[in-house]
Scaffold this motif. Structure first.
Motif, PDB file in Angstrom:
ATOM      1  N   GLU A  73       0.838  -1.211   0.000  1.00 58.00           N
ATOM      2  CA  GLU A  73       0.000   0.000   0.000  1.00 58.00           C
ATOM      3  C   GLU A  73       0.873   1.261   0.000  1.00 58.00           C
ATOM      4  O   GLU A  73       0.510   2.270  -0.591  1.00 58.00           O
ATOM      5  CB  GLU A  73      -1.004  -0.014   1.163  1.00 58.00           C
ATOM      6  CG  GLU A  73      -0.438  -0.091   2.566  1.00 58.00           C
ATOM      7  CD  GLU A  73       0.087  -1.474   2.968  1.00 58.00           C
ATOM      8  OE1 GLU A  73      -0.001  -2.431   2.164  1.00 58.00           O
ATOM      9  OE2 GLU A  73       0.628  -1.580   4.092  1.00 58.00           O
TER      10      GLU A  73
ATOM     11  N   GLN B 233       2.310   1.505  -3.597  1.00 60.63           N
ATOM     12  CA  GLN B 233       1.239   1.976  -4.484  1.00 60.63           C
ATOM     13  C   GLN B 233       1.009   3.481  -4.314  1.00 60.63           C
ATOM     14  O   GLN B 233       0.940   4.217  -5.304  1.00 60.63           O
ATOM     15  CB  GLN B 233      -0.039   1.197  -4.154  1.00 60.63           C
ATOM     16  CG  GLN B 233      -1.118   1.344  -5.212  1.00 60.63           C
ATOM     17  CD  GLN B 233      -2.445   0.745  -4.752  1.00 60.63           C
ATOM     18  OE1 GLN B 233      -2.464  -0.127  -3.866  1.00 60.63           O
ATOM     19  NE2 GLN B 233      -3.523   1.217  -5.330  1.00 60.63           N
TER      20      GLN B 233
ATOM     21  N   GLU C 123       1.849   5.899  -7.481  1.00 57.61           N
ATOM     22  CA  GLU C 123       0.676   6.557  -8.074  1.00 57.61           C
ATOM     23  C   GLU C 123       0.704   8.060  -7.832  1.00 57.61           C
ATOM     24  O   GLU C 123       0.215   8.839  -8.655  1.00 57.61           O
ATOM     25  CB  GLU C 123      -0.620   5.964  -7.496  1.00 57.61           C
ATOM     26  CG  GLU C 123      -0.862   4.519  -7.917  1.00 57.61           C
ATOM     27  CD  GLU C 123      -2.121   3.921  -7.287  1.00 57.61           C
ATOM     28  OE1 GLU C 123      -2.754   4.601  -6.443  1.00 57.61           O
ATOM     29  OE2 GLU C 123      -2.459   2.771  -7.631  1.00 57.61           O
TER      30      GLU C 123
ATOM     31  N   GLY D  60      -3.908   3.792 -11.565  1.00 61.64           N
ATOM     32  CA  GLY D  60      -3.751   2.730 -10.574  1.00 61.64           C
ATOM     33  C   GLY D  60      -2.613   1.766 -10.873  1.00 61.64           C
ATOM     34  O   GLY D  60      -2.425   1.352 -12.014  1.00 61.64           O
ATOM     35  N   LEU D  61      -1.852   1.410  -9.846  1.00 55.52           N
ATOM     36  CA  LEU D  61      -0.781   0.430 -10.002  1.00 55.52           C
ATOM     37  C   LEU D  61      -0.955  -0.741  -9.041  1.00 55.52           C
ATOM     38  O   LEU D  61      -0.037  -1.529  -8.834  1.00 55.52           O
ATOM     39  CB  LEU D  61       0.582   1.099  -9.773  1.00 55.52           C
ATOM     40  CG  LEU D  61       1.030   2.046 -10.889  1.00 55.52           C
ATOM     41  CD1 LEU D  61       2.242   2.849 -10.462  1.00 55.52           C
ATOM     42  CD2 LEU D  61       1.332   1.257 -12.160  1.00 55.52           C
ATOM     43  N   LYS D  62      -2.152  -0.832  -8.453  1.00 55.63           N
ATOM     44  CA  LYS D  62      -2.375  -1.842  -7.422  1.00 55.63           C
ATOM     45  C   LYS D  62      -2.069  -3.254  -7.914  1.00 55.63           C
ATOM     46  O   LYS D  62      -1.394  -4.032  -7.230  1.00 55.63           O
ATOM     47  CB  LYS D  62      -3.819  -1.761  -6.915  1.00 55.63           C
ATOM     48  CG  LYS D  62      -4.137  -2.769  -5.797  1.00 55.63           C
ATOM     49  CD  LYS D  62      -5.526  -2.521  -5.225  1.00 55.63           C
ATOM     50  CE  LYS D  62      -5.968  -3.639  -4.277  1.00 55.63           C
ATOM     51  NZ  LYS D  62      -4.992  -3.920  -3.219  1.00 55.63           N
TER      52      LYS D  62
ATOM     53  N   VAL E  84       1.751  -3.832  -8.328  1.00 56.59           N
ATOM     54  CA  VAL E  84       2.467  -3.829  -7.043  1.00 56.59           C
ATOM     55  C   VAL E  84       2.085  -5.060  -6.217  1.00 56.59           C
ATOM     56  O   VAL E  84       2.950  -5.733  -5.651  1.00 56.59           O
ATOM     57  CB  VAL E  84       2.158  -2.523  -6.269  1.00 56.59           C
ATOM     58  CG1 VAL E  84       2.688  -2.590  -4.843  1.00 56.59           C
ATOM     59  CG2 VAL E  84       2.756  -1.324  -7.008  1.00 56.59           C
ATOM     60  N   ASP E  85       0.806  -5.377  -6.185  1.00 56.41           N
ATOM     61  CA  ASP E  85       0.355  -6.517  -5.369  1.00 56.41           C
ATOM     62  C   ASP E  85       0.897  -7.841  -5.895  1.00 56.41           C
ATOM     63  O   ASP E  85       1.307  -8.701  -5.113  1.00 56.41           O
ATOM     64  CB  ASP E  85      -1.178  -6.580  -5.326  1.00 56.41           C
ATOM     65  CG  ASP E  85      -1.759  -5.551  -4.365  1.00 56.41           C
ATOM     66  OD1 ASP E  85      -0.969  -4.854  -3.692  1.00 56.41           O
ATOM     67  OD2 ASP E  85      -3.000  -5.433  -4.300  1.00 56.41           O
TER      68      ASP E  85
END
Lengths: 322, 322
Positions: free
Chosen positions: A223, A226, A230, B259-261, B264-265
């Motif tokens: 998190e 991110q 972002e 968004g890059l979630k 990254v996740d």
């Protein structure tokens, strides 16, 4: 010494609180994390409600340090505007232009200069920090047209008290730079980790130094990664396009002639330049803290200069010799 | 114990020579580098002309270890065919299918199983090596349809004598895996170093852990990196396309929704899986060295298994429990 009020007591904020106290400054904090609050109190620090902490900052003319994720900055700034609108103010958020814009909008009366310590991120929370986290690290302190010398010096002195060296820079130049040397590396690490995992257990069983080093920062709290990537969208898009252009050229060359010499050589040369920059002697300059001091410091920061000491009259800055 | 004849005395070959001698084996070497030859002799090792070294290997029934760059393998194999065509033969080159094909073409009578120790590359030359370089490292030893159990055991015993763990694998599966966990990381490091340098002195001045870790292997000798990446072209193209697809998706998502979630996740999850794999308990199996032993070992290698001990009758292999 000026008191310090730290809002947000995770890895970075908690380390600032410890380092400021270790430097002899009165210091207190606030956090919405019960875990960090308990850990900070356990370590002997005073932890207040955010608004109470800010009111105390106003009454003691303290330096307020925003140490929350970027996504929480707007809300905290509203409380700063309500409780300490004329305060000394800095932050330790990893992008600078968005914070600068938000400060101008919410608390135009604050004496603000933004900050960003280039220190670790793999663990998080108060307990992961220490008073020594910033020792020898670079700590950007931003200079915009409207930045006052006094506000900048307050932020820079905190960085020096924390054991860091100060890199004077504009918010925009900082954001471009960290897109290349922090945010893109985090994206690369994430992609590399995923491509490696696609290779299954055999690939992970053979994984050695290059893969472990290249993916290390993808262990960081997702998190936070991110939020910081972002939050630096325009500069990160530029850096990513530069990288995609280079990778696309490598792919084309490998597929056609089979050659990777130009990719490998330019990377090697760049890395060697970095290692030489670390090793080479630096020239020390003294900048009198008069008119134009900030623009001169910012110029030297662009050349790789770092402020290592400040008196009331002058800044000592070390600049690579070449 | 079987004698060892090492052709090529750089970082890896020089370390194999030292480790084999430290394990009590008769060992000698050959190299076209005068510097490495002098350093090896200085360290007390016998260094012969390549053809003399190979003739001695034939007369003493030694294991020949090819430790040259891929680009020199063909020339050395011609000398093996002329001087020791029925020898025990392995190699430590970082790609396996091209070497396997070349051995089949040049010395089909040799008793060959290919090898690849997953050990460091940042420095080069005999002096950079040590007998402990492979301690605890993974060392792939290849199993093809035509690989004889006796040839495989000779190569695997050398790896164990060097302190490594043996990963049984096919040449093709090895090459796919190392494209992902070694060759792509080297390309990423090169591109990252170049993109960082494009940011100028300010960027390098702010560069901290994520950039330094992510670019470290680009300090490796560029001619070695070029040889190993170019030598694994088909598998590296696959890995590179996987990476480009993921980076392109990240770029699209950042540019559109911001968004890059998901990038990254998935990277985070992959890295955590790697760390869990390192930490988790392993199940130990014993494989009798009879018929089908090699195909069983290769299956367990695909599951992340590593051979940690060999007797005349059985192999001990540790496989991740999950």
């Amino acid at each position: 010494m000026r008191a310090v009020c730290v809002i947000g007591l995770g890895l970075i904020g908690g380390s600032v609180l410890r380092a400021a106290a270790a430097a002899g400054r009165p210091a207190w904090g606030a956090t919405i994390s019960e875990e960090d609050a308990a850990a900070a109190e356990q370590a002997g620090f005073e932890v207040l409600e955010t608004e109470a902490a800010l009111r105390r900052a106003a009454s003691e003319d303290a330096l307020i340090v925003l140490a929350t994720p970027l996504t929480a900055v707007q809300g905290v700034l509203r409380k700063v505007a309500a409780n300490a609108p004329h305060s000394w103010l800095t932050d330790v958020v990893s992008v600078k232009d968005p914070v600068d814009q938000e400060v101008r909008k919410q608390v135009p009366t604050a004496h603000y200069a933004g900050g960003h310590p280039m220190a670790g991120l793999s663990d998080s929370g108060f307990l992961a920090g220490s008073a020594e986290l910033f020792s020898g690290a670079a700590w950007a302190v931003t200079i915009e047209e409207r930045t006052s010398l006094r506000a900048w010096l307050e932020s820079a002195r905190l960085a020096l008290d924390c054991g860091a060296h100060v890199v004077p820079t504009s918010a925009a130049a900082h954001d471009d730079a960290v897109a290349r040397i922090s945010h893109l590396p985090h994206l690369f690490a994430a992609v590399l980790a995923a491509v490696g995992a696609d290779g299954g257990p055999l690939a992970l069983s053979l994984a050695a130094g290059s893969f472990r080093d290249g993916t290390r920062v993808s262990a960081s709290p997702p998190e936070l990664v991110q939020a910081m990537t972002e939050g630096n969208k325009p500069a990160l898009l530029d850096a990513l396009d530069d990288a995609l252009g280079r990778l696309g050229a490598a792919r084309g060359s490998l597929a056609s002639t089979g050659g990777l010499k130009s990719t490998v050589d330019s990377g090697h040369q760049s890395r060697i330049s970095l290692e030489e920059l670390d090793a080479e002697p630096r020239e020390t300059s003294t900048i009198a803290l008069g008119e134009n001091a900030l623009s001169r410091l910012r110029e030297l920061g662009e050349l790789g200069g770092r402020v290592t000491a400040l008196t009331d009259e002058a800044a000592t800055i070390e600049v690579p010799a070449s």
